[in-house]
Scaffold this motif. Structure first.
Motif, PDB file in Angstrom:
ATOM      1  N   VAL A 104      15.550  -9.918  76.511  1.00  0.00           N
ATOM      2  CA  VAL A 104      14.001  -9.552  76.756  1.00  0.00           C
ATOM      3  C   VAL A 104      13.557 -10.780  76.108  1.00  0.00           C
ATOM      4  CG1 VAL A 104      11.739  -8.994  77.234  1.00  0.00           C
ATOM      5  CG2 VAL A 104      13.276  -7.423  77.664  1.00  0.00           C
ATOM      6  N   SER A 105      12.846 -12.195  76.473  1.00  0.00           N
ATOM      7  CA  SER A 105      12.874 -13.351  75.247  1.00  0.00           C
ATOM      8  C   SER A 105      11.296 -13.502  75.786  1.00  0.00           C
ATOM      9  CB  SER A 105      13.388 -14.221  75.867  1.00  0.00           C
ATOM     10  OG  SER A 105      12.970 -15.150  75.212  1.00  0.00           O
ATOM     11  N   PHE A 106       9.974 -12.952  75.043  1.00  0.00           N
ATOM     12  CA  PHE A 106       8.411 -13.930  75.006  1.00  0.00           C
ATOM     13  C   PHE A 106       8.789 -15.084  74.311  1.00  0.00           C
ATOM     14  CE2 PHE A 106       8.426  -9.230  75.762  1.00  0.00           C
ATOM     15  CZ  PHE A 106       7.369  -9.054  76.390  1.00  0.00           C
ATOM     16  N   TYR A 107       8.529 -15.861  75.246  1.00  0.00           N
ATOM     17  CA  TYR A 107       8.077 -17.366  74.867  1.00  0.00           C
ATOM     18  C   TYR A 107       8.506 -17.969  73.510  1.00  0.00           C
ATOM     19  CZ  TYR A 107       4.527 -13.988  72.942  1.00  0.00           C
ATOM     20  OH  TYR A 107       4.183 -12.288  71.850  1.00  0.00           O
ATOM     21  N   GLY A 108      10.019 -17.851  74.527  1.00  0.00           N
ATOM     22  CA  GLY A 108      10.806 -18.958  73.087  1.00  0.00           C
ATOM     23  C   GLY A 108      10.630 -20.391  73.280  1.00  0.00           C
ATOM     24  N   SER A 109      10.752 -20.808  72.038  1.00  0.00           N
ATOM     25  CA  SER A 109      10.063 -22.353  72.665  1.00  0.00           C
ATOM     26  C   SER A 109      11.652 -23.202  72.633  1.00  0.00           C
ATOM     27  CB  SER A 109       8.944 -22.771  71.304  1.00  0.00           C
ATOM     28  OG  SER A 109      10.876 -22.715  69.837  1.00  0.00           O
ATOM     29  N   ARG A 110      12.817 -22.333  72.224  1.00  0.00           N
ATOM     30  CA  ARG A 110      13.823 -22.863  72.560  1.00  0.00           C
ATOM     31  C   ARG A 110      14.890 -22.966  74.022  1.00  0.00           C
ATOM     32  NH1 ARG A 110      17.899 -23.366  67.760  1.00  0.00           N
ATOM     33  NH2 ARG A 110      18.435 -25.565  68.620  1.00  0.00           N
TER      34      ARG A 110
ATOM     35  N   THR B  43      24.323   6.254  71.738  1.00  0.00           N
ATOM     36  CA  THR B  43      24.663   6.477  73.160  1.00  0.00           C
ATOM     37  C   THR B  43      24.195   5.201  74.229  1.00  0.00           C
ATOM     38  OG1 THR B  43      23.059   7.797  73.989  1.00  0.00           O
ATOM     39  CG2 THR B  43      24.660   8.548  72.501  1.00  0.00           C
ATOM     40  N   GLY B  44      25.185   5.331  75.507  1.00  0.00           N
ATOM     41  CA  GLY B  44      24.954   3.750  76.224  1.00  0.00           C
ATOM     42  C   GLY B  44      25.207   2.785  75.744  1.00  0.00           C
ATOM     43  N   GLY B  45      24.399   1.662  75.869  1.00  0.00           N
ATOM     44  CA  GLY B  45      24.193   0.004  75.542  1.00  0.00           C
ATOM     45  C   GLY B  45      23.252  -0.453  75.149  1.00  0.00           C
ATOM     46  N   VAL B  46      23.320  -1.416  74.433  1.00  0.00           N
ATOM     47  CA  VAL B  46      22.729  -2.089  73.515  1.00  0.00           C
ATOM     48  C   VAL B  46      22.112  -3.595  73.923  1.00  0.00           C
ATOM     49  CG1 VAL B  46      22.473  -3.224  70.773  1.00  0.00           C
ATOM     50  CG2 VAL B  46      24.136  -1.277  71.507  1.00  0.00           C
ATOM     51  N   GLY B  47      20.501  -3.820  73.499  1.00  0.00           N
ATOM     52  CA  GLY B  47      20.085  -4.420  74.279  1.00  0.00           C
ATOM     53  C   GLY B  47      19.577  -5.074  73.244  1.00  0.00           C
ATOM     54  N   VAL B  48      18.970  -6.364  73.511  1.00  0.00           N
ATOM     55  CA  VAL B  48      18.144  -7.683  72.522  1.00  0.00           C
ATOM     56  C   VAL B  48      16.761  -8.246  73.194  1.00  0.00           C
ATOM     57  CG1 VAL B  48      19.464  -9.410  73.299  1.00  0.00           C
ATOM     58  CG2 VAL B  48      18.317  -9.423  71.038  1.00  0.00           C
ATOM     59  N   LEU B  49      15.218  -7.555  71.988  1.00  0.00           N
ATOM     60  CA  LEU B  49      14.576  -7.978  72.525  1.00  0.00           C
ATOM     61  C   LEU B  49      13.788  -8.961  71.710  1.00  0.00           C
ATOM     62  CD1 LEU B  49      11.501  -6.279  74.300  1.00  0.00           C
ATOM     63  CD2 LEU B  49      11.102  -7.272  72.731  1.00  0.00           C
ATOM     64  N   GLY B  50      13.115 -10.187  71.894  1.00  0.00           N
ATOM     65  CA  GLY B  50      12.409 -11.274  70.623  1.00  0.00           C
ATOM     66  C   GLY B  50      11.731 -11.637  71.245  1.00  0.00           C
ATOM     67  N   PHE B  51      10.592 -12.057  70.289  1.00  0.00           N
ATOM     68  CA  PHE B  51       9.078 -13.166  70.404  1.00  0.00           C
ATOM     69  C   PHE B  51       9.329 -14.193  69.845  1.00  0.00           C
ATOM     70  CE2 PHE B  51       8.754  -8.363  70.860  1.00  0.00           C
ATOM     71  CZ  PHE B  51       7.453  -7.965  71.776  1.00  0.00           C
ATOM     72  N   CYS B  52       9.008 -15.111  70.107  1.00  0.00           N
ATOM     73  CA  CYS B  52       8.389 -16.938  69.754  1.00  0.00           C
ATOM     74  C   CYS B  52      10.036 -16.714  69.569  1.00  0.00           C
ATOM     75  CB  CYS B  52       7.771 -16.484  68.374  1.00  0.00           C
ATOM     76  SG  CYS B  52       6.348 -15.963  69.352  1.00  0.00           S
ATOM     77  N   LEU B  53      10.102 -17.223  67.689  1.00  0.00           N
ATOM     78  CA  LEU B  53      11.752 -17.320  66.975  1.00  0.00           C
ATOM     79  C   LEU B  53      12.263 -16.348  67.839  1.00  0.00           C
ATOM     80  CD1 LEU B  53      13.498 -18.889  65.506  1.00  0.00           C
ATOM     81  CD2 LEU B  53      12.360 -16.800  63.331  1.00  0.00           C
ATOM     82  N   GLY B  54      11.928 -14.957  67.658  1.00  0.00           N
ATOM     83  CA  GLY B  54      12.741 -14.035  67.805  1.00  0.00           C
ATOM     84  C   GLY B  54      13.145 -14.101  69.870  1.00  0.00           C
TER      85      GLY B  54
END
Length: 225
Positions: A132-138, A104-115
């Protein structure tokens, strides 16, 4: 034979059995105890959490140790990873969550490193409600794409990251400053993967706690459960 990332995709339900959706995107270490603990934390906050397995085409079931040997082995597996196909998997998972009656409501995305790189790419190319993006090297090399991001987005980096030079992080800071809806937090005393509490070579407890508090506040503000 498995033919989709959505086959048997792990989904963690919140105590209420319903809530906004979050796609949790893995590090190179695979779907491991660390990622499952993050999923449990997010579910406890009230989110329906889906965890796509990015390496299902080339190394199904991959999970490694969190030490030098594990980094080397996981880096070899990641070398065979196709980012475009991985992005299609993340976007498919976003769509899958939107189709579930428990979301219910929206959908988000959260990832670490590659993610973290994948989370940013999903915000550029797809339509998550928050990212939310944690330390994505690209992320630094692709930061021009921020102009195409319409959803609220939060970036986290370590100021002592040996894989992402501080000058590259500064380029992300400059782009974020010019983009409404984006924010960035740099833990200057931390290196790479500082949130990973099962990786002693990376974990920085103080930085992890500070960044996670910022993350949960951001999610409650932009995708309330």
């Amino acid at each position: 034979m498995r033919n989709s990332v959505l086959n048997d995709i792990p989904i963690r339900q919140p105590p209420s059995g319903r809530g906004p959706g979050l796609v949790l995107v893995q590090e190179i270490f695979g779907l491991d105890d660390y990622l499952r603990s993050v999923a449990a934390d997010l579910a406890a906050m009230g989110y329906v959490v889906a965890i796509p397995e990015l390496f299902w085409r080339t190394a199904p079931g991959w999970s490694s140790t969190h030490d030098e040997a594990g980094v080397a082995a996981s880096s070899e597996v990641a070398a065979s990873f196709d980012p475009a196909l991985g992005l299609s998997d993340v976007l498919a998972t976003i769509g899958h969550l939107r189709s579930l009656p428990s979301v219910t409501g929206g959908v988000g995305v959260l990832g670490f490193c590659l993610g973290g790189s994948m989370a940013f790419a999903a915000a550029v190319e797809g339509d998550p409600d928050v990212a939310v993006s944690f330390y994505g090297s690209r992320v630094p090399e692709q930061i021009d794409g921020l102009s195409r991001v319409d959803c609220p987005i939060q970036f986290h980096f370590g100021g002592q990251d040996p894989y992402i030079p501080r000058s590259d992080v500064a380029a992300v800071e400059a782009a974020v400053a010019a983009h409404p809806g984006a924010e960035i937090h740099v833990q200057e005393d931390a290196g790479h993967a500082f949130h990973n509490h099962v990786a002693p070579m990376f974990h920085h407890p103080g930085a992890a706690a500070r960044a996670w508090e910022l993350t949960t506040e951001f999610l409650r503000r932009t995708l309330p459960a």
